[in-house]
Scaffold this active site. Structure first.
Site, PDB file in Angstrom:
ATOM      1  N   GLU A 162      51.404  48.345  30.053  1.00 19.15           N
ATOM      2  CA  GLU A 162      50.078  48.961  30.087  1.00 19.15           C
ATOM      3  C   GLU A 162      50.060  50.070  31.124  1.00 19.15           C
ATOM      4  OE1 GLU A 162      45.778  47.935  31.895  1.00 19.15           O
ATOM      5  OE2 GLU A 162      46.825  46.276  30.948  1.00 19.15           O
ATOM      6  N   GLU A 167      40.643  53.861  36.471  1.00 21.69           N
ATOM      7  CA  GLU A 167      39.729  52.754  36.726  1.00 21.69           C
ATOM      8  C   GLU A 167      38.881  53.132  37.931  1.00 21.69           C
ATOM      9  OE1 GLU A 167      41.393  48.517  35.639  1.00 21.69           O
ATOM     10  OE2 GLU A 167      42.872  49.570  36.879  1.00 21.69           O
TER      11      GLU A 167
END
Length: 277
Positions: A162, A167
């Site tokens: 991933e 974020e």
């Protein structure tokens, strides 16, 4: 998003540095050191989501979805995804609904992916690529318990590897979180936290170049971090996810100061692939 995906422990390296405030370009572009072709583009200029390009849940969509491993508080629903005024809107709001296995969720929110859902599992993703430059112009929301993310997962529908393009924690919108996650003798993570101007105060261009030998993060065209360890760099096709989570192990729960409805706004998504050095 994925360092907590399926309950993995965060093992990333936490490094912090300061980025000077600068004017935000209307758009950036791929790095100048090479030749590129555009392989995906979404400007969100219509009045509804283009379902040929996007799904509205994780691949295990069951009339909604969530990430239980992170103890997130939202249930993702199609009606929390909208397009208008040239933007994609992912809207989080307090709303009690029944979701997975009769579980009650106190918030709803929105997400989109270029992957495929459960009934399409034998087919192909709407868009996936191996390597490339990803660029998203977005405005993140502010507020305790809000957790906007832009990330990549493998077309195999496995939780690893991933790459987290962006974020942000709603209570720390002056920090750009960059992470990736992989398997090597167990679940591993690496990451950096960059101190920035307040990302919730306006629009910013978030860029990521994924190469065979490096993953490079950019903010408004300026490089922030370069990861070059071969063990952590994905070498398989991946698709894109964009979501606005509420609560969870990392951001914590909303508080009385968190304003709802909260919106994660996306102006465009563009992806290029190198065609020459």
């Amino acid at each position: 998003m994925g360092m907590r995906f399926f309950g993995a422990a965060f093992l990333g390296l936490a490094c912090t540095f300061w980025i000077a405030s600068a004017s935000v370009p209307a758009q950036a572009s791929p790095p100048a050191d090479g030749q590129w072709e555009r392989v995906f583009s979404e400007e969100f200029n219509g009045s509804k989501l283009d379902r040929r390009k996007w799904t509205r849940c994780y691949w295990w969509d069951k009339n909604g979805c969530t990430n239980l491993a992170n103890k997130e508080l939202q249930w993702y629903r199609p009606e929390n995804v909208s397009v208008g005024g040239g933007h994609l809107r992912l809207t989080a709001r307090p709303q009690k609904v029944i979701g997975h296995e009769g579980r009650t969720f106190n918030y709803t929110s929105g997400m989109v992916t270029t992957g495929r859902h459960y009934e399409e599992r034998a087919g192909r993703d709407r868009f996936a690529t191996k390597y490339g430059y990803f660029e998203i112009r977005a405005k993140v929301p502010r507020g305790k318990g809000l957790w906007p993310a832009i990330w990549l997962l493998p077309s195999t529908q496995e939780p690893r590897p991933e790459i987290d393009i962006l974020e942000v924690l709603g209570h720390a919108t002056n920090t750009y979180e960059m992470h990736l996650h992989y398997i090597k003798g167990g679940w591993q993570s690496a990451g950096k936290s960059a101190k920035t101007a307040d990302l919730a105060a306006g629009w910013h261009v978030y860029g990521l170049e994924w190469r065979k030998d490096a993953v490079i993060w950019y903010l408004d065209g300026k490089e922030l971090w370069r990861y070059t360890k071969a063990e952590g760099i994905s070498q398989e096709p991946m698709y894109l996810l964009i979501n606005l989570a509420v609560g969870g192990n990392w951001p914590g729960s909303p508080n009385a100061k968190t304003k709802f409805p909260a919106e994660f706004l996306i102006d465009y998504v563009r992806v290029w692939r190198r065609t020459g050095p």
